[in-house]
Design an enzyme around this catalytic site. Structure first.
Site, PDB file in Angstrom:
ATOM      1  N   PRO A   1      34.209  54.575  28.403  1.00 14.83           N
ATOM      2  CG  PRO A   1      34.437  53.333  26.430  1.00 14.83           C
ATOM      3  CD  PRO A   1      35.237  53.951  27.546  1.00 14.83           C
ATOM      4  CG  MET A   2      31.461  52.959  31.847  1.00 19.73           C
ATOM      5  SD  MET A   2      31.573  53.502  33.582  1.00 19.73           S
ATOM      6  CE  MET A   2      31.890  55.273  33.367  1.00 19.73           C
ATOM      7  CB  ALA A   3      26.460  50.757  27.312  1.00 18.66           C
TER       8      ALA A   3
ATOM      9  CD  GLN B   1      33.731  51.539  22.999  1.00 20.53           C
ATOM     10  OE1 GLN B   1      32.653  51.276  23.524  1.00 20.53           O
ATOM     11  NE2 GLN B   1      34.900  51.287  23.584  1.00 20.53           N
TER      12      GLN B   1
ATOM     13  CB  CYS C   1      30.892  45.014  25.075  1.00 20.17           C
ATOM     14  SG  CYS C   1      29.231  44.840  25.789  1.00 20.17           S
TER      15      CYS C   1
ATOM     16  CE  LYS D   1      37.455  49.854  28.121  1.00 14.60           C
ATOM     17  NZ  LYS D   1      36.905  48.643  28.741  1.00 14.60           N
TER      18      LYS D   1
ATOM     19  N   GLY E   1      40.249  48.596  34.400  1.00 13.14           N
ATOM     20  CA  GLY E   1      39.818  47.600  35.369  1.00 13.14           C
ATOM     21  C   GLY E   1      40.238  47.929  36.784  1.00 13.14           C
ATOM     22  CG  ASP E   2      39.471  45.749  39.632  1.00 10.51           C
ATOM     23  OD1 ASP E   2      38.293  45.785  39.220  1.00 10.51           O
ATOM     24  OD2 ASP E   2      40.029  44.698  39.999  1.00 10.51           O
TER      25      ASP E   2
ATOM     26  NE  ARG F   1      33.051  47.863  37.983  1.00  8.65           N
ATOM     27  CZ  ARG F   1      33.304  46.663  38.492  1.00  8.65           C
ATOM     28  NH1 ARG F   1      32.398  46.073  39.258  1.00  8.65           N
ATOM     29  NH2 ARG F   1      34.446  46.052  38.243  1.00  8.65           N
TER      30      ARG F   1
END
Length: 334
Positions: free
Chosen positions: A16-18, A72, A105, A150, A212-213, A236
């Site tokens: 999930p990415m705002a 979420q 977050c 999360k 992460g990564d 990302r």
């Protein structure tokens, strides 16, 4: 549980990415092989006060391609979180498998209200939120809808409490935990600490998802191997790159070398960019492309003359102008 079955069936998840992972973005990544998708984070307080259901509730809309998915929520009031979990469960029905709680977050406007990763500093309150949501969902007949969370590896280097924090959430009724291997005060700087994720995995009996990564398919594989996590979450790494899920699935299946799905050509990237733009226009019923500019730039990142392409993006606002930009760019690349 349906959630656990879905996790086992496809452990390469979309994060999930705002402001990024809206419904068109999620639908595209799902098509390319992403496992469970998740809504952008939604304020429980925002849902409570959105009586007209035309603001926060809009973030609950799912693309047909991604159903069933995950929603979420974020907040720090146990009763409000529980009430909104019940409301979301009633509204969404079988279209969702889980309600995830954002405890990771690091953005100041979220943290300053005690929400998001600020909960890493109040572990008892975090566990109380999980327990309240779990109890409320059971009472309203939605025992099938799991509660997950999360988290980060801690608030700061002086407060690395992910293991105990996650154990408390498990005891409170969480069905799975996603661990981002950075502290809250790192934001997204530095490297994700895989050892911290492995430590949480070793301490829990419920599934642990590594975050992460995960920038490449190879990263997805190595993260799962090194941490022992049950799944990996791509954030990302999916920017302008839905193909990451195809390649990650192939690597997990034991494929390598020439048998792996090839990296997309420039023409394929631009065709996907154009389709994505059309989906954005259709979804929001808005012919302007302001929402699309960052995505368009990601599709050509690290490609020849990408900087010029990005500069021209700022001056376009329609699909017709985007078509001309793509045509010009392809001609320049020969």
């Amino acid at each position: 549980m349906r959630y656990l079955d879905a996790l086992a069936a496809n452990p390469i998840l979309l994060a999930p990415m705002a402001g990024v992972a809206d419904a068109p973005f999620r639908a595209i990544n799902k098509r390319f092989g992403a496992g469970l998708t998740c809504s952008e984070m939604i304020s429980a307080k925002g849902l409570h006060y959105d009586q007209g259901r035309n603001r926060s509730h809009r973030l609950l809309r799912l693309a047909p391609e991604e159903i069933p998915a995950v929603v979420q929520l974020f907040g720090s009031d146990p009763q409000l979180m529980a009430d909104q979990a019940a409301a979301v469960a009633e509204l969404m029905g079988d279209t969702i498998l889980a309600i995830d709680i954002n405890m990771g977050c690091p953005v100041p406007k979220v943290v300053n209200k005690g929400d998001g990763s600020a909960l890493m500093k109040t572990p008892d309150l975090a566990a109380e939120i999980v327990a309240a949501m779990r109890t409320t969902l059971d009472v309203c007949g939605r025992s099938d809808l799991v509660v997950t969370a999360k988290i980060r590896k801690g608030w700061s280097p002086q407060s690395l409490n992910a293991v105990q924090f996650a154990q408390n959430l498990q005891a409170a009724g969480a069905a799975a935990i996603t661990v981002h291997g950075r502290t809250a005060d790192q934001f997204y700087r530095g490297s994700s600490d895989r050892d911290s994720i492995a430590a949480v995995k070793a301490a829990l009996t419920i599934p642990v998802i590594a975050s992460g990564d995960a920038f490449s398919a190879e990263d997805c594989f190595s993260i799962m191997q090194q941490t022992g996590a049950d799944a990996v979450m791509v954030a990302r790494g999916a920017y302008g790159n839905p193909w990451i899920f195809q390649r990650a699935a192939a690597i997990l299946a034991g494929e390598s070398g020439p048998s792996l799905p090839p990296e997309p050509s420039l023409q394929q990237r631009l065709a996907m960019l154009r389709e994505h733009a059309q989906m954005v226009v259709d979804w929001y019923d808005d012919p302007h492309l302001a929402r699309m500019r960052k995505h368009a730039a990601w599709y050509v990142a690290r490609r020849p003359a990408a900087a010029i392409f990005r500069q021209r993006l700022h001056s376009i606002s329609t699909l017709e102008q985007l078509d001309q930009l793509i045509e010009d760019y392809l001609e320049q690349q020969g």
